[in-house]
Design an enzyme around this catalytic site. Structure first.
Site, PDB file in Angstrom:
ATOM      1  N   ASP A  82      11.255   5.550  -9.162  1.00  0.00           N
ATOM      2  CA  ASP A  82      10.985   6.117 -10.486  1.00  0.00           C
ATOM      3  C   ASP A  82      11.549   7.519 -10.663  1.00  0.00           C
ATOM      4  O   ASP A  82      11.805   7.952 -11.788  1.00  0.00           O
ATOM      5  CB  ASP A  82       9.481   6.136 -10.754  1.00  0.00           C
ATOM      6  CG  ASP A  82       8.938   4.745 -11.058  1.00  0.00           C
ATOM      7  OD1 ASP A  82       9.728   3.782 -11.043  1.00  0.00           O
ATOM      8  OD2 ASP A  82       7.719   4.621 -11.300  1.00  0.00           O
ATOM      9  N   SER A 118       0.815  -1.220   0.000  1.00  0.00           N
ATOM     10  CA  SER A 118       0.000   0.000   0.000  1.00  0.00           C
ATOM     11  C   SER A 118       0.856   1.282   0.000  1.00  0.00           C
ATOM     12  O   SER A 118       1.629   1.508  -0.921  1.00  0.00           O
ATOM     13  CB  SER A 118      -0.950  -0.046   1.210  1.00  0.00           C
ATOM     14  OG  SER A 118      -1.890   0.978   1.170  1.00  0.00           O
ATOM     15  N   LYS A 133      -0.237  -4.134  -3.309  1.00  0.00           N
ATOM     16  CA  LYS A 133      -1.548  -3.682  -2.846  1.00  0.00           C
ATOM     17  C   LYS A 133      -1.729  -2.219  -3.262  1.00  0.00           C
ATOM     18  O   LYS A 133      -1.447  -1.312  -2.493  1.00  0.00           O
ATOM     19  CB  LYS A 133      -1.613  -3.837  -1.318  1.00  0.00           C
ATOM     20  CG  LYS A 133      -2.996  -3.911  -0.658  1.00  0.00           C
ATOM     21  CD  LYS A 133      -3.957  -2.831  -1.025  1.00  0.00           C
ATOM     22  CE  LYS A 133      -5.229  -2.846  -0.200  1.00  0.00           C
ATOM     23  NZ  LYS A 133      -6.011  -1.612  -0.395  1.00  0.00           N
TER      24      LYS A 133
END
Length: 220
Positions: free
Chosen positions: A141, A130, A155
């Site tokens: 990224d 999560s 998740k």
């Protein structure tokens, strides 16, 4: 509670009081050689305040690098995860929330983070989920951190509870989270840059040792 220990003739009696155990969501595990190891166990109401306190203290100590340990972090509040990621990222997207009706809500760094210029290594494993995956994906990224450990849980769903006429409830997925590169967190989780499996014997912490070694190379 009466305990009879092996090899002892008399029993021991203890009075135990039931209570709530409060575990802080963020703690500084160690600070040595300019490297701070921060353990972030969940994203809750106290997380931001605790994290900022630790960050301020580390900056005063002239921290040179940080290991952010999010292993077995099940997640928590989206806004807390976004704000923690913001502390490390100078600019760029943190996460994108995509709804079934086509609505897209992106979250961006505001450039006010205190740790944007410090080398970072993030520890993750299958228990990282999560909001922990949002932070890990954002740092990866945006080329702000090297991820060490194992693949995260995956998740990345936003769910709402709908009450039915008979008072039962239905949990419905209404959106998904995507990393800045466009990867759905729900589809495979976040892959580490350096794969290090947990020690099978439980002796020593190979993942943490690799994270510290990686961070020392980044600091050079």
């Amino acid at each position: 509670l009466i305990i009879q220990r092996a090899g002892e003739s008399s029993a021991l009696e203890f009075t135990i009081t039931r209570d709530i155990i409060r575990v802080p969501s963020v703690k500084l595990v160690s600070f040595e050689g300019g490297i701070g190891v921060i353990e972030l166990s969940k994203f809750s109401n106290d997380t931001e305040k605790l994290f900022r306190g630790i960050s301020t203290d580390l900056i005063k100590k002239d921290v040179k690098g940080i290991v952010l340990d999010m292993r077995n972090n099940p997640g928590g509040f989206l806004d807390v995860g976004v704000n923690i990621a913001n502390e490390f990222i100078k600019s760029g997207m943190i996460v994108e929330e995509r709804f079934k009706n086509g609505k897209i809500t992106p979250f961006y760094a505001d450039g006010k983070g205190k740790l944007t210029g410090i080398p970072i290594v993030v520890l993750v494993n299958p228990g990282s989920a999560s909001a922990a995956e949002i932070v890990a994906g954002a740092l990866k990224d945006n080329n702000r951190a090297t991820l060490v450990g194992e693949n995260t849980y995956g998740k990345g769903r936003v769910q709402e509870i709908e009450e039915m006429p008979d008072k039962s409830t239905l949990k419905i997925t209404v959106a998904h989270w995507y990393t800045p590169s466009g990867q759905s967190i729900s589809q495979g989780g976040i892959r580490p840059d350096i794969l290090v499996k947990e020690s099978a014997t439980g002796e020593g912490d190979a993942q943490l040792l690799r994270a510290i070694a990686t961070l020392k190379n980044l600091m050079k």
